[in-house]
Design a protein around this motif. Structure first.
Motif, PDB file in Angstrom:
ATOM      1  N   ASN A 265      -4.162   0.941   2.404  1.00  0.00           N
ATOM      2  CA  ASN A 265      -5.002   0.512   1.285  1.00  0.00           C
ATOM      3  C   ASN A 265      -5.500  -0.897   1.520  1.00  0.00           C
ATOM      4  OD1 ASN A 265      -3.263  -1.517  -0.111  1.00  0.00           O
ATOM      5  ND2 ASN A 265      -1.917   0.238  -0.400  1.00  0.00           N
TER       6      ASN A 265
ATOM      7  N   THR B 111      -8.853  -3.690   1.847  1.00  0.00           N
ATOM      8  CA  THR B 111     -10.221  -4.086   2.196  1.00  0.00           C
ATOM      9  C   THR B 111     -10.971  -4.520   0.945  1.00  0.00           C
ATOM     10  OG1 THR B 111     -11.431  -1.975   2.020  1.00  0.00           O
ATOM     11  CG2 THR B 111     -10.253  -2.408   4.092  1.00  0.00           C
ATOM     12  N   ILE B 112     -12.093  -5.097   1.148  1.00  0.00           N
ATOM     13  CA  ILE B 112     -12.918  -5.547   0.030  1.00  0.00           C
ATOM     14  C   ILE B 112     -13.427  -4.362  -0.791  1.00  0.00           C
ATOM     15  CG2 ILE B 112     -15.133  -5.647   1.235  1.00  0.00           C
ATOM     16  CD1 ILE B 112     -15.307  -8.520  -0.229  1.00  0.00           C
ATOM     17  N   ALA B 113     -13.486  -3.182  -0.166  1.00  0.00           N
ATOM     18  CA  ALA B 113     -13.946  -1.976  -0.863  1.00  0.00           C
ATOM     19  C   ALA B 113     -12.851  -1.354  -1.725  1.00  0.00           C
ATOM     20  CB  ALA B 113     -14.452  -0.953   0.142  1.00  0.00           C
ATOM     21  N   GLY B 114     -11.593  -1.773  -1.521  1.00  0.00           N
ATOM     22  CA  GLY B 114     -10.501  -1.249  -2.331  1.00  0.00           C
ATOM     23  C   GLY B 114     -10.104   0.180  -2.005  1.00  0.00           C
ATOM     24  N   ILE B 115     -10.021   0.502  -0.730  1.00  0.00           N
ATOM     25  CA  ILE B 115      -9.659   1.866  -0.336  1.00  0.00           C
ATOM     26  C   ILE B 115      -8.178   2.143  -0.622  1.00  0.00           C
ATOM     27  CG2 ILE B 115     -11.406   1.971   1.474  1.00  0.00           C
ATOM     28  CD1 ILE B 115      -8.918   1.687   3.448  1.00  0.00           C
TER      29      ILE B 115
ATOM     30  N   GLN C 157      -9.064   6.013   6.580  1.00  0.00           N
ATOM     31  CA  GLN C 157      -8.697   4.943   7.515  1.00  0.00           C
ATOM     32  C   GLN C 157      -7.254   5.188   7.950  1.00  0.00           C
ATOM     33  OE1 GLN C 157      -8.243   2.690   9.771  1.00  0.00           O
ATOM     34  NE2 GLN C 157      -9.393   0.990   8.889  1.00  0.00           N
TER      35      GLN C 157
ATOM     36  N   ASP D  12      -8.694  -9.880   3.191  1.00  0.00           N
ATOM     37  CA  ASP D  12      -9.443  -8.672   2.832  1.00  0.00           C
ATOM     38  C   ASP D  12      -9.246  -7.554   3.854  1.00  0.00           C
ATOM     39  OD1 ASP D  12     -10.428  -9.569   0.422  1.00  0.00           O
ATOM     40  OD2 ASP D  12     -12.176 -10.500   1.345  1.00  0.00           O
TER      41      ASP D  12
END
Length: 137
Positions: free
Chosen positions: A40, A42-46, A78, A129
């Motif tokens: 989990n 990243t800047i995308a919030g995965i 990912q 991030d």
């Protein structure tokens, strides 16, 4: 009276033989097989979850390598690394020592702080991030 002395001696021996340290630090090691269960961040919030055993990481602490067996077929998730053998190192954390003393470098990339227990391994690159990787035994 003789029975009381024998029982007392027996009880004393049992108490002296017990180890109060239930968190045996000798069992905490990076070595061995780990199963990726979550990635989990990243800047995308995965947040990608994996069935334990689909992706396995096996650390060999004697030669500082680890082998990944990646059976993930979902290209949208990912999963960090493809199947293969990689090197790793543990380095001092000079950049943010207030967060942790050491960082984990996988295949030449610093993945940040890591924490390990007898059953869990978490690698946290989140401060930049990046991703947070969670594995279990």
């Amino acid at each position: 009276m003789k029975n009381i002395k024998i029982l007392s001696l027996f009880a004393l021996l049992i108490l002296l033989g017990c180890n109060g340290d239930d968190d045996n630090r000798n069992d905490i090691t990076l070595s061995g097989e780990w199963k990726l269960i979550e990635v989990n961040g990243t800047i995308a919030g995965i947040r990608h979850l994996f069935v334990p055993g689909i992706i396995k990481w096996n650390f060999n602490t004697s030669n500082h390598t680890f082998t990944v067996v990646n059976n993930n077929t979902d290209e949208t998730k990912q999963d960090v690394l493809e199947s293969g053998t990689y090197t790793y190192s543990i380095e001092g954390n000079d950049a943010t020592p207030e967060l942790c003393n050491q960082t984990l470098v996988l295949d030449g990339t610093n993945y940040g702080c890591y924490s390990i227990t007898t059953t869990t391994l978490q690698i946290n690159q989140g401060e930049a991030d990046g991703i947070i990787i969670k594995l279990i035994r």
